[in-house]
Scaffold this motif. Structure first.
Motif, PDB file in Angstrom:
ATOM      1  N   ASP A   2      16.866  14.162 -11.762  1.00 10.08           N
ATOM      2  CA  ASP A   2      16.579  14.650 -10.408  1.00 10.08           C
ATOM      3  C   ASP A   2      16.376  16.162 -10.347  1.00 10.08           C
ATOM      4  O   ASP A   2      16.120  16.702  -9.263  1.00 10.08           O
ATOM      5  CB  ASP A   2      17.732  14.297  -9.446  1.00 10.08           C
ATOM      6  CG  ASP A   2      17.793  12.805  -9.169  1.00 10.08           C
ATOM      7  OD1 ASP A   2      16.821  12.101  -9.493  1.00 10.08           O
ATOM      8  OD2 ASP A   2      18.823  12.352  -8.636  1.00 10.08           O
ATOM      9  N   TYR A   3      16.529  16.861 -11.463  1.00 16.04           N
ATOM     10  CA  TYR A   3      16.305  18.305 -11.460  1.00 16.04           C
ATOM     11  C   TYR A   3      14.890  18.541 -10.892  1.00 16.04           C
ATOM     12  O   TYR A   3      13.938  17.889 -11.313  1.00 16.04           O
ATOM     13  CB  TYR A   3      16.444  18.871 -12.891  1.00 16.04           C
ATOM     14  CG  TYR A   3      16.085  20.320 -12.946  1.00 16.04           C
ATOM     15  CD1 TYR A   3      16.925  21.281 -12.394  1.00 16.04           C
ATOM     16  CD2 TYR A   3      14.864  20.723 -13.475  1.00 16.04           C
ATOM     17  CE1 TYR A   3      16.552  22.621 -12.378  1.00 16.04           C
ATOM     18  CE2 TYR A   3      14.492  22.054 -13.470  1.00 16.04           C
ATOM     19  CZ  TYR A   3      15.341  22.993 -12.918  1.00 16.04           C
ATOM     20  OH  TYR A   3      14.962  24.305 -12.898  1.00 16.04           O
ATOM     21  N   PRO A   4      14.747  19.429  -9.914  1.00 13.73           N
ATOM     22  CA  PRO A   4      13.497  19.432  -9.133  1.00 13.73           C
ATOM     23  C   PRO A   4      12.229  19.911  -9.844  1.00 13.73           C
ATOM     24  O   PRO A   4      11.141  19.748  -9.293  1.00 13.73           O
ATOM     25  CB  PRO A   4      13.825  20.334  -7.935  1.00 13.73           C
ATOM     26  CG  PRO A   4      15.088  21.026  -8.261  1.00 13.73           C
ATOM     27  CD  PRO A   4      15.804  20.229  -9.282  1.00 13.73           C
ATOM     28  N   HIS A   5      12.326  20.469 -11.022  1.00 14.36           N
ATOM     29  CA  HIS A   5      11.118  20.883 -11.747  1.00 14.36           C
ATOM     30  C   HIS A   5      10.980  20.030 -13.010  1.00 14.36           C
ATOM     31  O   HIS A   5      11.963  19.444 -13.474  1.00 14.36           O
ATOM     32  CB  HIS A   5      11.199  22.374 -12.091  1.00 14.36           C
ATOM     33  CG  HIS A   5      11.311  23.234 -10.865  1.00 14.36           C
ATOM     34  ND1 HIS A   5      10.237  23.484 -10.044  1.00 14.36           N
ATOM     35  CD2 HIS A   5      12.371  23.844 -10.298  1.00 14.36           C
ATOM     36  CE1 HIS A   5      10.626  24.239  -9.030  1.00 14.36           C
ATOM     37  NE2 HIS A   5      11.927  24.470  -9.152  1.00 14.36           N
ATOM     38  N   PRO A   6       9.780  19.993 -13.600  1.00 16.51           N
ATOM     39  CA  PRO A   6       9.582  19.139 -14.770  1.00 16.51           C
ATOM     40  C   PRO A   6      10.481  19.508 -15.957  1.00 16.51           C
ATOM     41  O   PRO A   6      10.700  20.685 -16.242  1.00 16.51           O
ATOM     42  CB  PRO A   6       8.102  19.372 -15.114  1.00 16.51           C
ATOM     43  CG  PRO A   6       7.472  19.742 -13.810  1.00 16.51           C
ATOM     44  CD  PRO A   6       8.508  20.571 -13.103  1.00 16.51           C
TER      45      PRO A   6
ATOM     46  N   VAL B 284       6.017  24.418  -5.616  1.00 16.16           N
ATOM     47  CA  VAL B 284       6.493  23.440  -4.623  1.00 16.16           C
ATOM     48  C   VAL B 284       5.709  22.139  -4.776  1.00 16.16           C
ATOM     49  O   VAL B 284       6.276  21.036  -4.742  1.00 16.16           O
ATOM     50  CB  VAL B 284       6.367  23.999  -3.193  1.00 16.16           C
ATOM     51  CG1 VAL B 284       6.748  22.947  -2.166  1.00 16.16           C
ATOM     52  CG2 VAL B 284       7.234  25.255  -3.022  1.00 16.16           C
ATOM     53  N   ALA B 285       4.410  22.262  -5.003  1.00 19.91           N
ATOM     54  CA  ALA B 285       3.571  21.066  -5.163  1.00 19.91           C
ATOM     55  C   ALA B 285       4.018  20.266  -6.395  1.00 19.91           C
ATOM     56  O   ALA B 285       4.155  19.039  -6.341  1.00 19.91           O
ATOM     57  CB  ALA B 285       2.102  21.461  -5.284  1.00 19.91           C
ATOM     58  N   VAL B 286       4.281  20.964  -7.501  1.00 14.57           N
ATOM     59  CA  VAL B 286       4.714  20.279  -8.731  1.00 14.57           C
ATOM     60  C   VAL B 286       6.042  19.557  -8.485  1.00 14.57           C
ATOM     61  O   VAL B 286       6.240  18.400  -8.877  1.00 14.57           O
ATOM     62  CB  VAL B 286       4.846  21.284  -9.899  1.00 14.57           C
ATOM     63  CG1 VAL B 286       5.536  20.644 -11.101  1.00 14.57           C
ATOM     64  CG2 VAL B 286       3.476  21.822 -10.306  1.00 14.57           C
TER      65      VAL B 286
ATOM     66  N   THR C 230       3.467  25.659   3.214  1.00 12.75           N
ATOM     67  CA  THR C 230       3.739  26.674   2.184  1.00 12.75           C
ATOM     68  C   THR C 230       2.627  27.723   2.138  1.00 12.75           C
ATOM     69  O   THR C 230       1.463  27.428   2.440  1.00 12.75           O
ATOM     70  CB  THR C 230       3.857  26.039   0.772  1.00 12.75           C
ATOM     71  OG1 THR C 230       2.585  25.509   0.378  1.00 12.75           O
ATOM     72  CG2 THR C 230       4.913  24.941   0.739  1.00 12.75           C
ATOM     73  N   GLN C 231       3.016  28.908   1.701  1.00  9.09           N
ATOM     74  CA  GLN C 231       2.020  29.967   1.473  1.00  9.09           C
ATOM     75  C   GLN C 231       1.116  29.594   0.303  1.00  9.09           C
ATOM     76  O   GLN C 231      -0.052  29.964   0.259  1.00  9.09           O
ATOM     77  CB  GLN C 231       2.723  31.284   1.159  1.00  9.09           C
ATOM     78  CG  GLN C 231       3.466  31.875   2.340  1.00  9.09           C
ATOM     79  CD  GLN C 231       4.174  33.175   1.965  1.00  9.09           C
ATOM     80  OE1 GLN C 231       3.663  33.962   1.181  1.00  9.09           O
ATOM     81  NE2 GLN C 231       5.345  33.379   2.530  1.00  9.09           N
TER      82      GLN C 231
ATOM     83  N   LEU D 198       3.379  31.883  -5.337  1.00 14.05           N
ATOM     84  CA  LEU D 198       4.675  32.545  -5.139  1.00 14.05           C
ATOM     85  C   LEU D 198       5.843  31.573  -5.187  1.00 14.05           C
ATOM     86  O   LEU D 198       7.001  31.977  -5.219  1.00 14.05           O
ATOM     87  CB  LEU D 198       4.688  33.248  -3.766  1.00 14.05           C
ATOM     88  CG  LEU D 198       3.642  34.332  -3.566  1.00 14.05           C
ATOM     89  CD1 LEU D 198       3.627  34.798  -2.120  1.00 14.05           C
ATOM     90  CD2 LEU D 198       3.941  35.508  -4.518  1.00 14.05           C
ATOM     91  N   GLY D 199       5.541  30.292  -5.118  1.00 13.51           N
ATOM     92  CA  GLY D 199       6.630  29.302  -5.107  1.00 13.51           C
ATOM     93  C   GLY D 199       7.242  29.145  -3.732  1.00 13.51           C
ATOM     94  O   GLY D 199       8.385  28.710  -3.605  1.00 13.51           O
ATOM     95  N   LYS D 200       6.458  29.469  -2.706  1.00 11.73           N
ATOM     96  CA  LYS D 200       6.948  29.224  -1.337  1.00 11.73           C
ATOM     97  C   LYS D 200       5.792  28.955  -0.397  1.00 11.73           C
ATOM     98  O   LYS D 200       4.657  29.165  -0.743  1.00 11.73           O
ATOM     99  CB  LYS D 200       7.795  30.385  -0.843  1.00 11.73           C
ATOM    100  CG  LYS D 200       7.169  31.764  -0.951  1.00 11.73           C
ATOM    101  CD  LYS D 200       8.225  32.802  -0.588  1.00 11.73           C
ATOM    102  CE  LYS D 200       7.612  34.205  -0.682  1.00 11.73           C
ATOM    103  NZ  LYS D 200       8.493  35.275  -0.375  1.00 11.73           N
TER     104      LYS D 200
END
Ligand code: HXC
Length: 258
Positions: free
Chosen positions: A93-97, A203-205, A237-238, A256-258
């Protein structure tokens, strides 16, 4: 993190290395605690975009520690399985790959650990399997569930019933591994994949991971509804504005990750 698990974070990529080489990185209490600490620390670091999980020496992980398990009572065995399952779910469940760099033996709990990762890249020296039936037990860290989800029930049952240990090429055919590379290329290739992922909109990933993990076990309608909600979420998101604007302006995006 502790004596047996190291974490290095550089340029948005976390590398977790299990190093208990005297026991081929077998999962005992200390290794499990180190893995939990590492992924909790990764979760607290907003700079991380992708993680590589690997083993030091000739094994990825040769399983749960057989010497530690040998005298378990049923109550202790259940608690051990549940503890491992909880930590493995934290990794899943860690939110990044998370990319497993499978450098050698990934047996029993080691194969189960690799299966919590989103992508598995194997060295030509990798060997994988669920040999628990040789020991009078069965997988307890999710092997019966994740193996069947990855390769289908029939291929999974064959490996689970026979305890057969397969090489990297067979693992690739069965879909356990995404790619097989020469041993010296394993970490460079995983770094290359992690860097490629880190350059995308974070965020998309992260939403992609959530959509696949949460959406594909239940009815299609649930998965589709989740996907639409997450798709909508990216429009807050930006990075969505930047990604689409950059396409229109014919320039590379700066996320930017946001
Ligand atoms: C404890 C282990 C171990 C393990 C290896 N070692 N695997 N110790 N638990 N799972 C130790 C050996 O005892 C030995 O220590 C040292 O590591 C080196 O191993 P060798 O056997 O000498 O190496 P080699 O001849 O190269 O053989 C490698 C191997 C073999 C084929 C991987 O070690 C092996 O079959 N290991 C067990 C694999 C396995 O059955 N895994 C599944 C476990 S059950 P000493 O001190 O003797 O030199 C499981 C359940 C998960 O994972 C679910 C739990 C809830």
């Amino acid at each position: 993190m502790n004596d047996h698990v190291r974490l290095v974070i550089e340029n948005g990529i976390g590398v977790v290395t299990i190093d208990r080489q005297e026991a081929l990185n077998a999962l005992d209490d200390g290794v499990l605690a180190g893995l939990e600490e590492a992924f909790l620390a990764l979760g607290r670091d907003p700079s991380v975009r992708a993680v590589i999980l690997t083993g030091a020496g000739k094994a990825f992980v040769a399983g749960a520690d057989i010497k530690a398990m040998a005298a378990f009572t049923p109550v202790e065995a259940r608690a051990f399985a549940q503890r491992g399952q909880r930590i493995f779910t934290l990794i899943e469940d860690y939110p990044h790959p998370v990319i497993a760099a499978v450098n050698g033996y990934a047996l029993g709990g080691g194969c189960e650990l690799a299966m919590t990762c989103d992508i598995r890249i194997a060295s030509e020296k990798a060997k994988a399997g669920q040999p628990e039936v040789n020991l009078g037990v069965l997988p307890g860290f999710g092997g019966t569930q994740r193996l069947a989800r990855i390769m289908g029930r029939s291929a999974a049952k064959y490996l689970l019933f026979t305890g057969e240990v397969i090489g990297a090429a067979r693992g690739l055919e069965l879909g356990l591994f995404n790619e097989v590379v020469a041993p010296e290329n394993l970490l460079p290739r995983c770094m290359e994949i992690a860097a490629a992922i880190a350059a995308k909109a974070p965020v998309a990933v992260s939403f992609v991971k959530h959509a696949v993990n949460e959406g594909t076990d239940g009815p299609m309608a649930h998965g589709l509804s989740l996907e639409a909600e997450l798709f909508a979420g990216t429009f807050g998101t930006q990075d969505q504005k930047e990604g689409m604007r950059a396409f229109i302006d014919k320039r590379p995006p700066q996320f930017l990750g946001k």
